[in-house]
Design an enzyme around this catalytic site. Structure first.
Site, PDB file in Angstrom:
ATOM      1  N   GLY A 153       0.811  -1.209   0.000  1.00  0.00           N
ATOM      2  CA  GLY A 153       0.000   0.000   0.000  1.00  0.00           C
ATOM      3  C   GLY A 153       0.846   1.263   0.000  1.00  0.00           C
ATOM      4  N   CYS A 154       0.205   2.391  -0.273  1.00  0.00           N
ATOM      5  CA  CYS A 154       0.934   3.658  -0.428  1.00  0.00           C
ATOM      6  C   CYS A 154       1.537   4.137   0.893  1.00  0.00           C
ATOM      7  CB  CYS A 154       0.031   4.717  -1.043  1.00  0.00           C
ATOM      8  SG  CYS A 154      -1.539   4.984  -0.189  1.00  0.00           S
ATOM      9  N   TYR A 155       0.701   4.269   1.927  1.00  0.00           N
ATOM     10  CA  TYR A 155       1.229   4.688   3.222  1.00  0.00           C
ATOM     11  C   TYR A 155       2.239   3.676   3.753  1.00  0.00           C
ATOM     12  CZ  TYR A 155      -2.367   8.349   3.985  1.00  0.00           C
ATOM     13  OH  TYR A 155      -3.160   9.474   3.918  1.00  0.00           O
ATOM     14  N   THR A 156       1.939   2.393   3.567  1.00  0.00           N
ATOM     15  CA  THR A 156       2.825   1.367   4.113  1.00  0.00           C
ATOM     16  C   THR A 156       4.186   1.395   3.428  1.00  0.00           C
ATOM     17  OG1 THR A 156       1.991  -0.344   2.612  1.00  0.00           O
ATOM     18  CG2 THR A 156       0.874  -0.107   4.692  1.00  0.00           C
ATOM     19  N   ALA A 158       5.686   4.160   2.145  1.00  0.00           N
ATOM     20  CA  ALA A 158       6.398   5.323   2.680  1.00  0.00           C
ATOM     21  C   ALA A 158       6.930   5.047   4.079  1.00  0.00           C
ATOM     22  CB  ALA A 158       5.475   6.539   2.684  1.00  0.00           C
TER      23      ALA A 158
END
Length: 334
Positions: A153-156, A158
């Site tokens: 995922g995107c947040y994960t 980063a």
């Protein structure tokens, strides 16, 4: 040439993938599809995404015959909702396709996880067990070997790219949980119109406090507890994550720098900025993650910047494809 199909092609990540496939010297775009009841079905993708005009003039077709699509495809990208990927991925896998899933449907092993955090009962535990987690810099061998890659995922992405080097080097005191504050552009919510994302209503604010789906994904793959608070930013694209951690006694700035340098040696999609603070504008429209950090006493603050639609989704998916097939990791990404 690998015949490549994108399911969910009308969305932002689908459009980015289409452009990458078109640029890739080893891929050919076999088809663009959306759900059969989508209002975008039948439209040209360049009509939906003007930047593709003159580049890709291909209709986005309704997915009415998945088996037929599978027979005409070597590679499938699923840029679809979690439940849709859950249902479609096994079908394509059983037909021998290589699948890269950008949803959360296969990211975490364990059926109970999906009941608790995604609101549906997972019916394909055998594929959960076989799926490789698509955090490109940290899972290359599994990505090379697996027929199903569940793109992180995107947040994960980063967060993990910032935290993992220090955890692996045992420099972090995990008795004090890492605190992740991350802000994403509104494109992370997709193309569908909503009041929250409308131009005059969008505002910087936290959301999903203590219950965002990426929190347990981060915890599962890091192997330590964290406090994660996502924020909606009043900008289009990008994620900036600011992460505070306590270091073990006696850890030096040199040890921190060495941990990052060692972790990302020959990993061209991660750029180490040291004490230069990353900015979203430097990673927007790029496949890079920029990492910077400051150490004071026993605490470190790491800043991670990515484009949520690229390193947080489409370019990481393509990076995983490049790893799987042995292509140069940034092929079609620059």
């Amino acid at each position: 040439m690998l015949k490549t199909t994108i399911i969910g092609a009308s969305g932002y990540t689908g459009a980015e993938l289409a452009l990458m496939v078109e640029k890739h010297p080893e891929l050919t775009l076999a088809g663009l599809y959306v759900s059969a009841n989508s209002s975008d079905a039948g439209k040209c993708i360049s009509q939906l995404h003007g930047k593709l005009a003159g580049v890709i003039e291909m209709p986005v077709l309704p997915l009415t015959d998945p088996l037929g699509v599978a027979q005409d495809s070597d590679v499938i990208f699923l840029a679809t909702a979690h439940e849709v990927s859950h249902d479609l991925a096994p079908l394509f896998l059983q037909q021998g396709c290589q699948v890269f899933d950008l949803s959360g449907a296969f990211r975490v092993k364990g059926d109970d996880f999906y009941t608790q955090f995604y609101g549906f009962a997972h019916q394909h535990s055998e594929w959960l067990d076989k799926a490789a987690y698509g955090l490109a810099e940290w899972n290359e061998e599994a990505i090379k070997a697996s027929q199903l890659v569940a793109v992180a995922g995107c947040y994960t992405t980063a967060a993990q790219l910032a935290i993992k080097p220090l955890l692996v080097s045992q420099l972090v005191d995990t008795n004090q949980w890492p605190v992740i504050n991350a802000t994403s552009g509104v494109s992370g919510a997709g193309r569908k119109a909503s009041m929250t994302n409308s131009f005059c209503e969008v505002s910087l604010q936290p959301y999903g406090i203590f219950n965002h789906r990426h929190q347990p994904e981060i915890v599962h793959h890091l192997g330590c507890d964290v406090i994660f608070t996502p924020h909606l930013g009043n900008f289009k694209r990008g994620i900036l994550a600011t992460i505070t951690m306590k270091l073990q006694d006696g850890v030096t700035k040199e040890q921190v720098a060495h941990a990052f340098a060692q972790a990302y040696d020959r990993k061209p999609a991660v750029r180490l900025k040291g004490d230069v603070i990353p900015r979203i504008q430097d990673v927007e429209f790029t496949p890079f993650c920029d990492l910077g950090w400051k150490v004071q006493g026993q605490h470190i603050i790491v800043i991670s910047a990515i484009d949520n639609l690229l390193k947080g989704a489409s370019s990481q998916a393509m990076q995983c494809l490049n790893i799987h097939y042995g292509f140069s990791p940034l092929t079609a990404l620059l």
